[in-house]
Scaffold this motif. Structure first.
Motif, PDB file in Angstrom:
ATOM      1  N   GLY A  31      47.580  40.028  35.224  1.00 30.63           N
ATOM      2  CA  GLY A  31      47.448  40.413  36.628  1.00 30.63           C
ATOM      3  C   GLY A  31      47.184  41.904  36.786  1.00 30.63           C
ATOM      4  N   SER A  32      47.855  42.707  35.958  1.00 31.46           N
ATOM      5  CA  SER A  32      47.614  44.151  35.981  1.00 31.46           C
ATOM      6  C   SER A  32      46.192  44.470  35.569  1.00 31.46           C
ATOM      7  N   LEU A  33      45.707  43.798  34.516  1.00 28.93           N
ATOM      8  CA  LEU A  33      44.367  44.074  34.018  1.00 28.93           C
ATOM      9  C   LEU A  33      43.309  43.674  35.044  1.00 28.93           C
ATOM     10  N   ALA A  35      43.681  43.785  38.291  1.00 24.62           N
ATOM     11  CA  ALA A  35      43.694  44.838  39.305  1.00 24.62           C
ATOM     12  C   ALA A  35      43.020  46.104  38.794  1.00 24.62           C
ATOM     13  N   ALA A  36      43.271  46.454  37.530  1.00 24.26           N
ATOM     14  CA  ALA A  36      42.661  47.652  36.963  1.00 24.26           C
ATOM     15  C   ALA A  36      41.149  47.492  36.859  1.00 24.26           C
ATOM     16  N   LEU A  37      40.702  46.370  36.296  1.00 28.27           N
ATOM     17  CA  LEU A  37      39.267  46.155  36.126  1.00 28.27           C
ATOM     18  C   LEU A  37      38.562  46.032  37.466  1.00 28.27           C
ATOM     19  N   GLY A  38      39.146  45.289  38.402  1.00 26.20           N
ATOM     20  CA  GLY A  38      38.520  45.119  39.711  1.00 26.20           C
ATOM     21  C   GLY A  38      38.380  46.438  40.455  1.00 26.20           C
ATOM     22  N   SER A  39      39.432  47.252  40.432  1.00 26.21           N
ATOM     23  CA  SER A  39      39.356  48.536  41.132  1.00 26.21           C
ATOM     24  C   SER A  39      38.386  49.482  40.435  1.00 26.21           C
ATOM     25  N   LEU A  79      39.264  51.820  30.033  1.00 22.03           N
ATOM     26  CA  LEU A  79      39.429  52.177  31.435  1.00 22.03           C
ATOM     27  C   LEU A  79      40.093  53.544  31.523  1.00 22.03           C
ATOM     28  N   HIS A  80      39.279  54.566  31.715  1.00 20.68           N
ATOM     29  CA  HIS A  80      39.745  55.949  31.734  1.00 20.68           C
ATOM     30  C   HIS A  80      39.644  56.506  33.149  1.00 20.68           C
ATOM     31  N   GLY A  81      40.717  57.123  33.616  1.00 28.37           N
ATOM     32  CA  GLY A  81      40.720  57.703  34.952  1.00 28.37           C
ATOM     33  C   GLY A  81      40.000  59.036  35.007  1.00 28.37           C
ATOM     34  N   ASP A  82      39.664  59.431  36.208  1.00 29.07           N
ATOM     35  CA  ASP A  82      39.012  60.721  36.450  1.00 29.07           C
ATOM     36  C   ASP A  82      40.082  61.740  36.852  1.00 29.07           C
ATOM     37  N   GLY A  83      40.310  62.731  36.010  1.00 23.65           N
ATOM     38  CA  GLY A  83      41.286  63.755  36.341  1.00 23.65           C
ATOM     39  C   GLY A  83      42.673  63.409  35.843  1.00 23.65           C
ATOM     40  N   ALA A 258      40.443  39.851  26.449  1.00 22.69           N
ATOM     41  CA  ALA A 258      41.183  40.028  27.697  1.00 22.69           C
ATOM     42  C   ALA A 258      40.264  40.440  28.838  1.00 22.69           C
ATOM     43  N   LEU A 259      39.352  41.362  28.572  1.00 25.96           N
ATOM     44  CA  LEU A 259      38.440  41.821  29.619  1.00 25.96           C
ATOM     45  C   LEU A 259      37.509  40.710  30.079  1.00 25.96           C
ATOM     46  N   ARG A 260      37.067  39.869  29.159  1.00 23.30           N
ATOM     47  CA  ARG A 260      36.196  38.753  29.549  1.00 23.30           C
ATOM     48  C   ARG A 260      36.912  37.811  30.515  1.00 23.30           C
ATOM     49  N   THR A 261      38.168  37.522  30.247  1.00 25.05           N
ATOM     50  CA  THR A 261      38.896  36.641  31.159  1.00 25.05           C
ATOM     51  C   THR A 261      39.163  37.331  32.491  1.00 25.05           C
ATOM     52  N   ALA A 262      39.547  38.608  32.475  1.00 20.51           N
ATOM     53  CA  ALA A 262      39.748  39.334  33.734  1.00 20.51           C
ATOM     54  C   ALA A 262      38.468  39.334  34.568  1.00 20.51           C
TER      55      ALA A 262
END
Length: 315
Positions: A31-33, A35-39, A79-83, A258-262
């Motif tokens: 569920g976390s992944l 949300a992370a991938l979708g955002s 998945l790397h954030g900016d800043g 994991a990313l494929r399923t997300a």
């Protein structure tokens, strides 16, 4: 999905800023992944920034080392954030400033009511009923004063038009808890404004909190971002994963599976990622093929959700 979708590239707003903000209560699960991938996809699709925040304001629920483990897992998934990463545990000063401003105008008030005091009203606070401060209580809770008939309406970019009678359904809600910890509603509103978030993309379990956050934004004179709530990934019993599979995190050593399923859980075409051999290649393919309008508002199909168990640590 709503027919008008501002995340489409042709209508993307200037300066799009999204975020992913996990709580360090355990490792990342599917569920976390999602949300992370979708955002991340919605931010990158709009040519915008994607920021990270650790929502560590509830020490009794936190797991030691979980925040760093979550950030390491996100990096393994590409998945790397900016800043820099914002950590709520370091932001007492802006939270106190916001609370003081609300108290000064009378928009917030001190409350000694306990849960047992409010039991007859189903926990909904409309009037203080405590006869005296609770024994041993260091300080009262601080609540936002919600006016009678306070109804909030907004258009969720995935779930469609929403409406909530905050006074009747929630009542005067807590901004600082009686134990001294900051409430999620205050912290998230202050931090979204501080990070200049234009689009909040998160799981549908937080859809019910949005009206409260909009009321609080209005009380503080802060901008209201757009909201998009992704479908929840539930277990076979209809429980969200953080309540049932928290002990079985997604394995960062198997990021592609994991990313494929997300990707499929947010309604995207599985074949678009067929040739990707690592996380970075997969994300590049995903961004090229991403269709925001395909994100479903409801729970993903059971056959796709079941795939999560093939890449969880310990399986």
């Amino acid at each position: 999905m709503a027919s008008t979708h501002p995340h489409d590239a042709a209508s993307a707003p200037d300066g799009y800023r999204g975020r992913f903000a996990p709580s360090p209560t355990g490792p990342l699960h599917m569920g976390s992944l999602v949300a992370a991938l979708g955002s991340w996809l919605l931010a990158r699709h709009a040519g915008g920034a994607w920021l990270l925040r650790i929502e560590d304001i509830d020490p009794p629920r936190e797991v030691a080392g979980a925040a760093d483990a979550q950030l390491a897992a996100l990096a393994a998934f590409g998945l790397h954030g900016d800043g820099p990463v914002m950590r709520q545990s370091q932001r007492d000063v802006p939270y106190q400033e916001a609370l003081d401003a609300l108290l000064a105008t009378g928009a917030a008030f001190a409350c000694h009511c306990s849960r047992s005091d409010l039991a007859s009203s189903g926990g909904i606070h409309r009037l203080c009923v405590a006869r005296a401060p609770r024994s041993g209580q260091v300080q009262p809770a601080i609540r936002l004063r919600v006016a009678d008939g306070a109804v909030v309406r907004f258009d969720d970019l995935i779930q469609g038009p929403q409406q909530q009678d905050v006074a009747g359904v929630v009542g005067d809600f807590v901004l600082r808890r009686a134990d001294g910890y900051w409430a999620y509603q205050l912290a998230v509103v202050v931090d979204d404004a501080a990070q200049r978030i234009t689009d909040v993309v998160r799981g549908a379990d937080l859809l019910g909190s949005t009206a409260r956050q909009i009321l609080l934004q209005r009380a503080l004179g802060l901008p209201t971002p757009r909201y998009a709530h992704l479908p929840l990934v539930l277990d076979a019993h209809g429980r969200k994963l953080s309540k049932s599979d928290a002990a079985q995190p997604v394995d960062p050593d198997q990021p592609v599976a994991a990313l494929r399923t997300a990707w499929q859980l947010i309604g995207q075409d599985a074949s678009a990622l067929a040739e990707a051999g690592d996380a970075d290649a997969l994300l590049a393919c995903a961004l090229a093929a991403f269709k925001p309008q395909a994100i479903p508002p409801g729970q993903p199909p059971a056959d796709i959700a079941a795939q999560r168990r093939t890449f969880m640590i310990g399986d």
